[in-house]
Design an enzyme around this catalytic site. Structure first.
Site, PDB file in Angstrom:
ATOM      1  CG  ASP A  35      -1.983  -1.029   1.158  1.00 18.25           C
ATOM      2  OD1 ASP A  35      -2.078  -1.683   0.095  1.00 18.25           O
ATOM      3  OD2 ASP A  35      -2.712  -1.204   2.155  1.00 18.25           O
ATOM      4  CG  ASP A  39      -0.871   5.021   0.123  1.00 18.37           C
ATOM      5  OD1 ASP A  39      -1.817   4.734  -0.631  1.00 18.37           O
ATOM      6  OD2 ASP A  39      -0.821   4.686   1.323  1.00 18.37           O
ATOM      7  CB  SER A  84     -37.903  -3.909 -12.030  1.00 24.41           C
ATOM      8  OG  SER A  84     -39.129  -4.052 -12.669  1.00 24.41           O
ATOM      9  CG  LEU A  85     -34.385  -8.739 -11.934  1.00 29.18           C
ATOM     10  CD1 LEU A  85     -33.346  -9.355 -11.007  1.00 29.18           C
ATOM     11  CD2 LEU A  85     -34.408  -9.502 -13.248  1.00 29.18           C
ATOM     12  CD  GLU A 116     -25.236 -12.592 -12.041  1.00 23.34           C
ATOM     13  OE1 GLU A 116     -24.953 -11.466 -11.609  1.00 23.34           O
ATOM     14  OE2 GLU A 116     -25.679 -12.789 -13.179  1.00 23.34           O
ATOM     15  CE  LYS A 118     -32.916  -8.259  -6.816  1.00 22.04           C
ATOM     16  NZ  LYS A 118     -32.567  -7.011  -6.173  1.00 22.04           N
ATOM     17  CG  ASP A 120     -30.475  -5.261   0.468  1.00 22.92           C
ATOM     18  OD1 ASP A 120     -31.200  -4.700  -0.372  1.00 22.92           O
ATOM     19  OD2 ASP A 120     -30.781  -5.390   1.655  1.00 22.92           O
ATOM     20  NE  ARG A 139     -34.020  -0.203 -10.854  1.00 19.90           N
ATOM     21  CZ  ARG A 139     -33.961  -1.532 -11.007  1.00 19.90           C
ATOM     22  NH1 ARG A 139     -34.352  -2.085 -12.126  1.00 19.90           N
ATOM     23  NH2 ARG A 139     -33.517  -2.291 -10.035  1.00 19.90           N
ATOM     24  CD  GLU A 175     -28.225  -3.900  -6.891  1.00 16.31           C
ATOM     25  OE1 GLU A 175     -29.147  -3.615  -6.135  1.00 16.31           O
ATOM     26  OE2 GLU A 175     -28.417  -4.304  -8.044  1.00 16.31           O
ATOM     27  CE1 TYR A 227     -28.477  -5.596 -13.638  1.00 21.45           C
ATOM     28  CE2 TYR A 227     -27.818  -5.075 -11.401  1.00 21.45           C
ATOM     29  CZ  TYR A 227     -28.624  -4.844 -12.499  1.00 21.45           C
ATOM     30  OH  TYR A 227     -29.574  -3.863 -12.452  1.00 21.45           O
ATOM     31  CE  LYS A 292     -29.668 -11.189 -14.752  1.00 20.11           C
ATOM     32  NZ  LYS A 292     -28.609 -10.216 -14.744  1.00 20.11           N
ATOM     33  CE  LYS A 316     -35.996  -9.346  -3.782  1.00 14.55           C
ATOM     34  NZ  LYS A 316     -36.732  -8.401  -3.030  1.00 14.55           N
ATOM     35  CB  CYS A 410     -31.907  -5.358  40.716  1.00 14.37           C
ATOM     36  SG  CYS A 410     -31.979  -6.997  39.970  1.00 14.37           S
ATOM     37  CB  CYS A 413     -31.879  -9.121  43.869  1.00 18.56           C
ATOM     38  SG  CYS A 413     -30.667  -7.875  43.382  1.00 18.56           S
ATOM     39  CB  CYS A 428     -28.343  -5.637  39.295  1.00 16.17           C
ATOM     40  SG  CYS A 428     -28.441  -6.504  40.863  1.00 16.17           S
ATOM     41  CB  CYS A 434     -28.645 -10.411  41.939  1.00 11.38           C
ATOM     42  SG  CYS A 434     -29.870 -10.286  40.631  1.00 11.38           S
TER      43      CYS A 434
HETATM   44  O1  I6G Z   1     -31.762  -5.541  -9.949  1.00 10.86           O
HETATM   45  C1  I6G Z   1     -31.024  -6.527 -10.462  1.00 10.86           C
HETATM   46  C2  I6G Z   1     -30.119  -7.183  -9.658  1.00 10.86           C
HETATM   47  C3  I6G Z   1     -29.320  -8.182 -10.166  1.00 10.86           C
HETATM   48  C4  I6G Z   1     -31.172  -6.886 -11.822  1.00 10.86           C
HETATM   49  C5  I6G Z   1     -30.381  -7.933 -12.340  1.00 10.86           C
HETATM   50  C6  I6G Z   1     -29.445  -8.571 -11.473  1.00 10.86           C
HETATM   51  O2  I6G Z   1     -28.707  -9.561 -12.009  1.00 10.86           O
HETATM   52  C7  I6G Z   1     -27.799 -10.232 -11.176  1.00 10.86           C
HETATM   53  N1  I6G Z   1     -30.511  -8.283 -13.634  1.00 10.86           N
HETATM   54  C8  I6G Z   1     -31.396  -7.660 -14.415  1.00 10.86           C
HETATM   55  C9  I6G Z   1     -31.529  -8.091 -15.830  1.00 10.86           C
HETATM   56  C10 I6G Z   1     -32.182  -6.622 -13.909  1.00 10.86           C
HETATM   57  N2  I6G Z   1     -32.084  -6.249 -12.617  1.00 10.86           N
HETATM   58  C11 I6G Z   1     -33.170  -5.929 -14.750  1.00 10.86           C
END
Ligand code: I6G
Length: 675
Positions: A35, A39, A84-85, A116, A118, A120, A139, A175, A227, A292, A316, A410, A413, A428, A434
């Site tokens: 590192d 740097d 969206s999915l 894969e 998903k 968050d 998005r 993501e 993705y 997919k 999910k 407490c 006791c 306590c 106690c």
């Molecule tokens: O929101 C998403 C998360 C992960 C995705 C997605 C995904 O693929 C691993 N893939 C697609 C095609 C879409 N949303 C529309």
């Protein structure tokens, strides 16, 4: 060459070197310089650019520090809508998805799926023109999003310039997220500063990406995984999604890890179960997995339904958070007297389990989250962790909520409750007077990691204290058959079983015995470290603060707790009584550091370990006498291979370095711990 062209050449060279190291670090997970060296190069580039601003280009690695604040984000129209999915919440819904695909394709053939995790996080789009990052966007509603280019450029693993044979126009989707470690660090810093903490990594990522001042975003440890390709020219697309992702990687773009190509929905289900097991160990939060259809021709035939592809679905995990109401708050007294506020909730199903209690941690947390009795709150239950109240939905606060008040006595006791200045925990003062503390002490003493007394669980510990048969842990070894057999729901057989288990527990180890004593802040690791250092009980009991602090893992606070514990005459009497009852352990030989199983070894970790985090693995390795290195070199003597091991493994194999898997590593640890 003129001075100017020399400087220009050096800037180009520095940019190239730094970009190469970014690629090694973020994409190959194989840093080749320390590192400090990185740097130094970075600072050199910053200095030259400051002296010659005309040499600063948008793809320079220095451009990640953020730009001046904006007043609002510009709107961006997505070249191709960001879809969206659809979601599947059950195995049956997944089976129905697979069935619909077969029907639409009018084919019985097993479908190949790419699976894969998903993440968050937050979906974004990044546009490259001639290999240079020119735009990043949220998005938004799918057709238009916000221009967050300055913020995206601060994310360290997003390349500002592509490598290899990239198309002239490339738009990628992926993501943005905050790894768990980054989220914890961010909240720890906020706590210290007294500023607002984030409820979860997703909110923290969203808040960071939508900062008008990108200098703030630059300080957030965000990361990105791609993705999919949104738009590229005709050279981009391959015949399958998995090949697309391989290609994306060659341009230096990080893709979602733990990818797997499987056959049919059964393959998807197996993947789902596998990832669910690994979930808590992963360095980032996920809320499910995505499947997919892999073949592009099939994707094209399947097309879209409203705003989602027919060829993909998110499976999910059961929700980990739900809304409920706090009906009351009670205070539980722990082994060390700590009072923990526990919320009694309107029962609610969270992740398939009914939750009626959740911890509120301590009074500071209640104040910080502004929680009152009667509030509607978000409760979270993740893995084996005790459910906790995350936050209050203020909009739903009724007018008659009640404040949560720390009791002055407490609840068990009636001894005084004190809260030491600067400490979050109230305690306590009853000590072993106690009953609550005594019950917890017995439970801890008998627990699996401590004296491992089979059959002595929570219920029995409470019965033993309530009946007066046991006051302190040494009384356990004075128990006899008759009074035990007279306990409620206890017969002669179970009484005899308990006596047998107690007899068996007398043969133990010193670390277990030390842990069982219940000294504050002395957990398994510290008990082991103390044993290794002193090799016997007496020197630990007599050690000074300075001597104790020579033990790795023991700081001034722990040392003070150990001294205070052994100074207490009552504790000395209990220890003598336990030893008189026949508790014993094998004598321990002093470990010569050069005899540790990995002493002298230079070890590299690669891939994801299932049973521990990377930091935990590093600590274990150091305890085994090894030096841990981040990259494989001819000096490396051992590589530990986790799941999805990458280029480090290939390099180790090419260099003929010994590689062991996680199981073999765990065996080494176990052997070292079996004192
Ligand atoms: O929101 C998403 C998360 C992960 C995705 C997605 C995904 O693929 C691993 N893939 C697609 C095609 C879409 N949303 C529309």
């Amino acid at each position: 060459m003129s001075v100017d062209s020399k400087i220009k050449e050096r800037v180009e060279e520095l940019k190239k070197i730094i970009q190469e190291h970014n690629y090694n670090y973020y994409i190959l997970d194989n840093p080749t310089i320390p590192d400090s060296e990185y740097d130094r190069l970075f600072r050199e580039l910053q200095t030259v650019e400051a002296q010659h601003p005309e040499l600063k280009t948008p793809d320079s690695p220095t451009q990640r520090v953020g730009a001046l604040p904006q007043t609002a984000f510009k709107t961006v129209s997505h070249i191709i809508p960001m879809l969206s999915l659809n979601n599947a919440f059950t195995d049956e819904e997944l089976e129905a998805f697979d069935r619909r695909i077969h029907e639409k394709l009018q084919s019985q053939e097993t479908i190949e799926y790419v699976c894969e995790p998903k993440l968050d996080g937050l979906a974004i789009s990044i546009l490259y023109e001639n290999g240079i990052l020119v735009r990043g966007a949220t998005r938004g509603d799918g057709s238009t999003g916000e221009d967050i280019t300055q913020n995206i450029k601060t994310i360290k693993n997003v390349p500002l310039k592509l490598r290899g044979d990239f198309p002239s126009t490339l738009e990628i989707r992926g993501e943005v997220f905050l790894p768990k470690a980054g989220f914890n660090a961010l909240n720890a810093a906020a706590k210290k500063l007294g500023t607002k903490q984030f409820a979860n990594p997703r909110n923290a990522a969203a808040g960071s990406v939508r900062q008008l001042d990108s200098r703030i975003t630059a300080q957030r440890p965000l990361a990105f995984y791609c993705y999919d390709i949104g738009k590229g020219d005709e050279t981009v697309s391959t015949s399958s999604h998995s090949k697309d992702l391989e290609k994306i990687k060659t341009w230096g773009i990080p893709t979602v890890p733990l990818l797997s190509v499987v056959q049919g929905y059964q393959g998807c289900l197996e993947y789902y179960k596998q990832i669910q097991i690994q979930r808590n160990q992963l360095p980032f939060e996920i809320d499910g997995v995505v499947y997919k259809v892999n073949q592009k021709v099939l994707q094209e035939q399947l097309g879209f339904i409203s705003r989602a592809p027919r060829w993909a679905i998110a499976h999910k995990f059961p929700a980990q958070e739900e809304l409920t109401i706090i009906r009351d708050v009670e205070f539980q007294v722990g082994r060390t007297g700590a009072l923990t506020p526990v919320a009694r909730l309107e029962p609610v199903a969270v992740g398939g389990v009914t939750v009626s209690n959740a911890t509120l941690h301590n009074m500071d947390e209640i104040e910080r989250k502004d929680i009152r009795i009667g509030d509607t709150v978000i409760v979270r239950r993740a893995g084996d962790v005790i459910p906790e109240v995350m936050s209050v939905i203020k909009e739903r606060r009724p007018h008659d909520t009640k404040p949560i008040v720390l009791p002055s006595k407490c609840p068990v006791c009636q001894s005084a409750v004190v809260r030491i200045e600067g400490e979050a925990v109230a305690r306590c003062t009853g000590g072993l007077f106690c009953p609550a503390q005594r019950k917890e002490t017995i439970k801890h003493f008998a627990s699996r990691q401590a004296m491992d007394i089979e059959g002595l669980g929570n219920k029995l510990a409470e019965q033993l204290i309530d009946s007066g048969l046991v006051q302190h842990v040494d009384d356990l070894y004075k128990l006899t058959l008759d009074p035990l057999a007279n306990l409620e729901r206890f017969a002669e057989k179970s009484a005899q079983n308990l006596l047998d288990a107690l007899e068996k527990s007398k043969s133990t180890t010193l670390p277990r015995f030390l842990l069982a004593l219940g000294i504050r802040e002395v957990g398994e690791a510290t008990a082991l470290a103390l044993t290794k250092h002193f090799t016997a009980l007496e020197p630990i009991m007599e050690a000074s603060e300075e001597a104790l602090q020579e033990v790795p893992d023991v700081g001034p606070v722990v040392a003070k707790h150990i001294i205070a514990f052994f100074k207490e005459p009552h504790n000395q009497r209990v220890i003598r009584s336990l030893l008189d009852a026949g508790i014993h352990w094998p004598a321990i030989k002093k470990t010569d550091p050069s005899k540790l199983s990995l002493s002298g070894e230079i070890v590299v970790l690669t891939g994801t370990l299932q049973s521990m985090s990377r930091d935990e693995a590093k600590k274990e390795l150091v305890a085994l006498g090894a030096k841990v290195s981040g990259s494989v070199s001819p000096n490396t003597t051992l590589v530990i291979e986790g799941a999805e091991a990458g280029s480090k493994l290939n390099k180790a194999q090419a260099l003929g370095i010994k590689v062991i898997d996680e199981d073999a590593f765990l065996k080494l640890i176990k052997r070292e711990h079996s004192l």
